[in-house]
Design a protein around this motif. Structure first.
Motif, PDB file in Angstrom:
ATOM      1  N   ILE A   1      -0.118   2.359   6.506  1.00 26.50           N
ATOM      2  CA  ILE A   1       1.031   2.979   7.169  1.00 26.50           C
ATOM      3  C   ILE A   1       2.130   1.956   7.428  1.00 26.50           C
ATOM      4  N   LYS A   2       1.729   0.750   7.818  1.00 25.17           N
ATOM      5  CA  LYS A   2       2.698  -0.312   8.110  1.00 25.17           C
ATOM      6  C   LYS A   2       3.558  -0.633   6.892  1.00 25.17           C
ATOM      7  N   ILE A   3       2.938  -0.607   5.705  1.00 27.20           N
ATOM      8  CA  ILE A   3       3.692  -0.882   4.479  1.00 27.20           C
ATOM      9  C   ILE A   3       4.363   0.386   3.966  1.00 27.20           C
ATOM     10  N   MET A   4       3.608   1.494   4.016  1.00 26.40           N
ATOM     11  CA  MET A   4       4.055   2.743   3.400  1.00 26.40           C
ATOM     12  C   MET A   4       5.274   3.337   4.090  1.00 26.40           C
ATOM     13  N   THR A   5       5.312   3.310   5.399  1.00 22.38           N
ATOM     14  CA  THR A   5       6.382   4.006   6.120  1.00 22.38           C
ATOM     15  C   THR A   5       7.761   3.470   5.786  1.00 22.38           C
ATOM     16  N   PRO A   6       8.029   2.165   5.995  1.00 23.93           N
ATOM     17  CA  PRO A   6       9.366   1.678   5.631  1.00 23.93           C
ATOM     18  C   PRO A   6       9.621   1.725   4.131  1.00 23.93           C
ATOM     19  N   ALA A   7       8.542   1.524   3.326  1.00 22.72           N
ATOM     20  CA  ALA A   7       8.719   1.565   1.872  1.00 22.72           C
ATOM     21  C   ALA A   7       9.110   2.958   1.405  1.00 22.72           C
ATOM     22  N   THR A   8       8.489   3.980   1.990  1.00 25.37           N
ATOM     23  CA  THR A   8       8.802   5.353   1.622  1.00 25.37           C
ATOM     24  C   THR A   8      10.205   5.726   2.056  1.00 25.37           C
ATOM     25  N   ILE A   9      10.561   5.353   3.273  1.00 22.13           N
ATOM     26  CA  ILE A   9      11.923   5.630   3.750  1.00 22.13           C
ATOM     27  C   ILE A   9      12.936   4.895   2.893  1.00 22.13           C
TER      28      ILE A   9
ATOM     29  N   GLU B   1      -8.638   9.252   2.001  1.00 22.77           N
ATOM     30  CA  GLU B   1      -8.675  10.609   2.529  1.00 22.77           C
ATOM     31  C   GLU B   1      -7.806  10.755   3.775  1.00 22.77           C
ATOM     32  N   THR B   2      -7.787   9.734   4.619  1.00 28.48           N
ATOM     33  CA  THR B   2      -6.953   9.798   5.824  1.00 28.48           C
ATOM     34  C   THR B   2      -5.469   9.766   5.458  1.00 28.48           C
ATOM     35  N   ILE B   3      -5.095   8.889   4.545  1.00 24.27           N
ATOM     36  CA  ILE B   3      -3.699   8.808   4.118  1.00 24.27           C
ATOM     37  C   ILE B   3      -3.280  10.100   3.424  1.00 24.27           C
ATOM     38  N   THR B   4      -4.190  10.679   2.630  1.00 24.10           N
ATOM     39  CA  THR B   4      -3.892  11.952   1.963  1.00 24.10           C
ATOM     40  C   THR B   4      -3.639  13.056   2.984  1.00 24.10           C
ATOM     41  N   THR B   5      -4.446  13.100   4.033  1.00 22.68           N
ATOM     42  CA  THR B   5      -4.260  14.102   5.092  1.00 22.68           C
ATOM     43  C   THR B   5      -2.908  13.932   5.771  1.00 22.68           C
ATOM     44  N   LEU B   6      -2.565  12.697   6.100  1.00 17.39           N
ATOM     45  CA  LEU B   6      -1.305  12.414   6.783  1.00 17.39           C
ATOM     46  C   LEU B   6      -0.104  12.744   5.905  1.00 17.39           C
TER      47      LEU B   6
ATOM     48  N   ALA C   1       3.299  -6.816  -0.865  1.00 17.77           N
ATOM     49  CA  ALA C   1       2.034  -7.548  -0.907  1.00 17.77           C
ATOM     50  C   ALA C   1       1.869  -8.437   0.313  1.00 17.77           C
ATOM     51  N   LEU C   2       2.982  -8.923   0.844  1.00 15.74           N
ATOM     52  CA  LEU C   2       2.945  -9.757   2.041  1.00 15.74           C
ATOM     53  C   LEU C   2       2.870  -8.913   3.316  1.00 15.74           C
ATOM     54  N   GLY C   3       2.758  -7.603   3.157  1.00 17.45           N
ATOM     55  CA  GLY C   3       2.664  -6.717   4.313  1.00 17.45           C
ATOM     56  C   GLY C   3       3.992  -6.466   4.994  1.00 17.45           C
ATOM     57  N   ASP C   4       5.087  -6.737   4.300  1.00 20.19           N
ATOM     58  CA  ASP C   4       6.422  -6.604   4.873  1.00 20.19           C
ATOM     59  C   ASP C   4       7.172  -5.479   4.159  1.00 20.19           C
ATOM     60  N   GLY C   5       7.171  -4.299   4.736  1.00 15.68           N
ATOM     61  CA  GLY C   5       7.969  -3.204   4.186  1.00 15.68           C
ATOM     62  C   GLY C   5       9.309  -3.071   4.877  1.00 15.68           C
ATOM     63  N   GLN C   6       9.500  -3.816   5.983  1.00 13.54           N
ATOM     64  CA  GLN C   6      10.726  -3.696   6.760  1.00 13.54           C
ATOM     65  C   GLN C   6      11.931  -4.297   6.038  1.00 13.54           C
ATOM     66  N   THR C   7      11.720  -5.431   5.384  1.00 17.14           N
ATOM     67  CA  THR C   7      12.844  -6.115   4.736  1.00 17.14           C
ATOM     68  C   THR C   7      13.465  -5.271   3.623  1.00 17.14           C
ATOM     69  N   PRO C   8      12.679  -4.754   2.664  1.00 17.26           N
ATOM     70  CA  PRO C   8      13.293  -3.876   1.663  1.00 17.26           C
ATOM     71  C   PRO C   8      13.954  -2.646   2.276  1.00 17.26           C
ATOM     72  N   PHE C   9      13.374  -2.143   3.367  1.00 11.74           N
ATOM     73  CA  PHE C   9      13.944  -0.971   4.025  1.00 11.74           C
ATOM     74  C   PHE C   9      15.339  -1.276   4.581  1.00 11.74           C
TER      75      PHE C   9
END
Length: 537
Positions: free
Chosen positions: A246-254, A92-97, A391-399
């Motif tokens: 958010i830590k994974i989603m933000t760089p992954a989404t960008i 619900e929090t992620i949906t709101t954001l 899965a390793l919590g690293d969205g920065q590298t793919p970004f």
């Protein structure tokens, strides 16, 4: 969600069976939708305008709202590690954001539609440009629904709900088909005439929007019934689970958001080529239909598994699972790509060549299909590796890699479009995917303290050689069958394709079976056992 919160998860083969059946149904409807669009509009103004108008709303729906997209991946990676009762507040929090941010994107598209079309489609004919602008404005709410759908997909995946994830995209196809059917009922064969392009363009736009809304509503009902979150506004942004998403989603989404930039770049170079934009859509769907089925089969069950093996103590098993994903990708994508290359012309003829879709369009789309077929393995292989980093919590590298690839894609487009034309733009994308996969492997080698390169590369190389041989055998069979079947009607095309594909697959199966790859043999055996069990039952 942790194991104690739910029933034992189904096996990999069990999930694969569910996903394969549901995704096949969804993709078949997608293919039928594209056939109907091709027959009704060909590569004319309505379809060409839609190709440009769909860039932003369409990619938001596919990437943010798609299975294996960044929102889906981030939600699964986090919820797989949390208890069921913790899921609803996080969702619900992620949906709101996400909903709040995407409402802004929705209005931005409405007010900037004209600038978007002029940027990605410079030199478009006046009528085509006007249709594209209006289509963007109609489809702009897909930005919001894309995010909601992506979050829901991740939530349901973490709860081991696979059927709805794989089948619900067919709703978008159904609404477009219904819209064109109504249009054809009113105007008959006249809809292929240029003067009906505006009406046809509006039908495509409204049908696409209605499908996205319907897809979200169906998913939301199931999500509510499982107690995995409602439409309640929640602002608990400092929650550890929310912060992890958010830590994974933000760089992954960008990072995923960079893909429309690459597509826009491709279309910029393609716009002087008559019919190229619509041809990209037709060829891409032929590739995405089987690729979507197989990617869902491989990625949906592996992503939660990757997340549960993310601790350093489990890295040896994680490496085995990565190998499993890459080898299953190779054994499916390599021969499939070879068939796309060797049988491109009859495939396009059988699927599209009717109504407004003429021989000239067939030649253009088949040339693109060849280029797409060459890169099918690296396309899905890159996706497997990206999910490991999530899965390793690293969205920065793919970004960071995606940022580099924007520049690389533009450079390759510039280099390849002149000698190869429209197929050169697809080859540029293949080069970008190759670059991504190699960089991800190199960095994953460092992150996981070394990878067993020989154990991974030797079987993949062998499967590559086997696919080339299979493609040659398939093409040879096609040439021989055309000597026997002189007619080129639909039945003859179907016979030629069936025989040629059967020979190619048979040759590859013989070569692959001689290689004795454990992961592939085990997967095939479990699928056979599941199939026999159903038949005996």
């Amino acid at each position: 969600m942790t194991q104690q919160d739910q029933k034992p998860a189904p096996s990999f083969a069990g999930i694969a069976g569910i996903v394969a059946a549901a995704t096949l149904i969804s993709k078949v409807f997608g293919l039928i939708r594209q056939q109907i669009i091709a027959a009704a509009f060909g590569v004319g103004a309505a379809a060409t305008a839609y190709s440009y108008a769909y860039i932003i709303p369409g990619f938001l729906l596919i990437l943010l709202g798609g299975v294996n997209g960044p929102l889906h991946s981030a939600i699964v990676s986090v919820l797989a590690k949390h208890k069921k009762e913790e899921a609803a507040p996080i969702v619900e929090t992620i949906t709101t954001l996400v909903g709040g941010l995407l409402i802004l994107v929705t209005f931005a598209q409405i007010f900037c539609a004209e600038y978007i079309v002029d940027f990605v489609g410079h030199g478009l004919e006046v009528t085509t440009r006007a249709i594209a602008i209006r289509q963007i404005q109609i489809m702009s709410p897909l930005a919001l629904f894309a995010g909601l759908i992506g979050i829901g997909f991740g939530t349901l995946n973490a709860a081991n709900q696979y059927w709805l994830l794989s089948i619900s995209p067919l709703l978008s196809s159904i609404t477009v088909i219904i819209g064109i059917a109504i249009l054809a009922g009113q105007y008959g064969k006249e809809i292929i005439n240029p003067e009906y392009a505006l009406i046809g363009g509006m039908v495509l736009a409204w049908g696409t929007l209605a499908g996205g809304i319907l897809q979200w509503l169906v998913q939301l009902i199931v999500q509510w019934r499982l107690g995995l979150g409602t439409l309640r506004l929640r602002f608990d942004f400092k929650s550890p689970g929310v912060q992890e998403v958010i830590k994974i989603m933000t760089p992954a989404t960008i990072s995923s958001g960079m893909m429309p930039i690459n597509v826009a770049t491709d279309l910029y170079f393609a716009s002087p080529i008559a019919g190229a934009a619509a041809a990209f859509n037709y060829a891409n769907l032929l590739v995405q239909t089987p690729l979507g089925i197989i990617s869902n089969i491989i990625l949906l069950p592996l992503l939660p598994t990757f997340a549960k093996l993310s601790h350093p103590d489990n890295w040896q098993e994680l490496k085995l699972r990565i190998r499993q994903g890459l080898l299953l990708t190779a054994v499916t994508m390599l021969p499939l790509g070879a068939l796309m290359v060797s049988l491109s012309v009859p495939i396009v003829q059988m699927v599209y060549q009717r109504g407004a879709f003429k021989q000239e369009a067939t030649q253009l789309v088949s040339s693109l299909l060849i280029a797409y077929g060459i890169g099918m393995f690296v396309y899905l292989g890159r996706d497997v590796l990206v999910r490991v980093f999530y899965a390793l919590g690293d969205g920065q590298t793919p970004f960071k890699i995606s940022i580099f690839n924007i520049v690389l894609n533009a450079v390759l487009d510039l280099i390849l479009v002149k000698p190869f034309g429209a197929p050169g733009l697809v080859l540029a994308t293949v080069g970008v995917n190759c670059s991504s996969m190699l960089m991800l492997l190199f960095l994953l080698n460092r992150k996981l303290n070394g990878l067993p390169w020989q154990e991974w590369c030797v079987p993949i190389l062998g499967l590559t050689v086997g696919s080339i041989i299979a493609g040659v055998a398939s093409y040879g069979t096609l040439v021989a069958s055309r000597q026997v079947l002189s007619k080129q009607d639909l039945i003859s095309l179907l016979i030629e394709l069936s025989i040629s594909a059967f020979v190619g697959i048979g040759v590859f199966a013989i070569i692959a079976s001689r290689m004795n790859i454990p992961e592939v043999n085990m997967f095939v055996m479990k699928m056979q056992q599941k199939f026999l069990k159903k038949n005996n039952g």
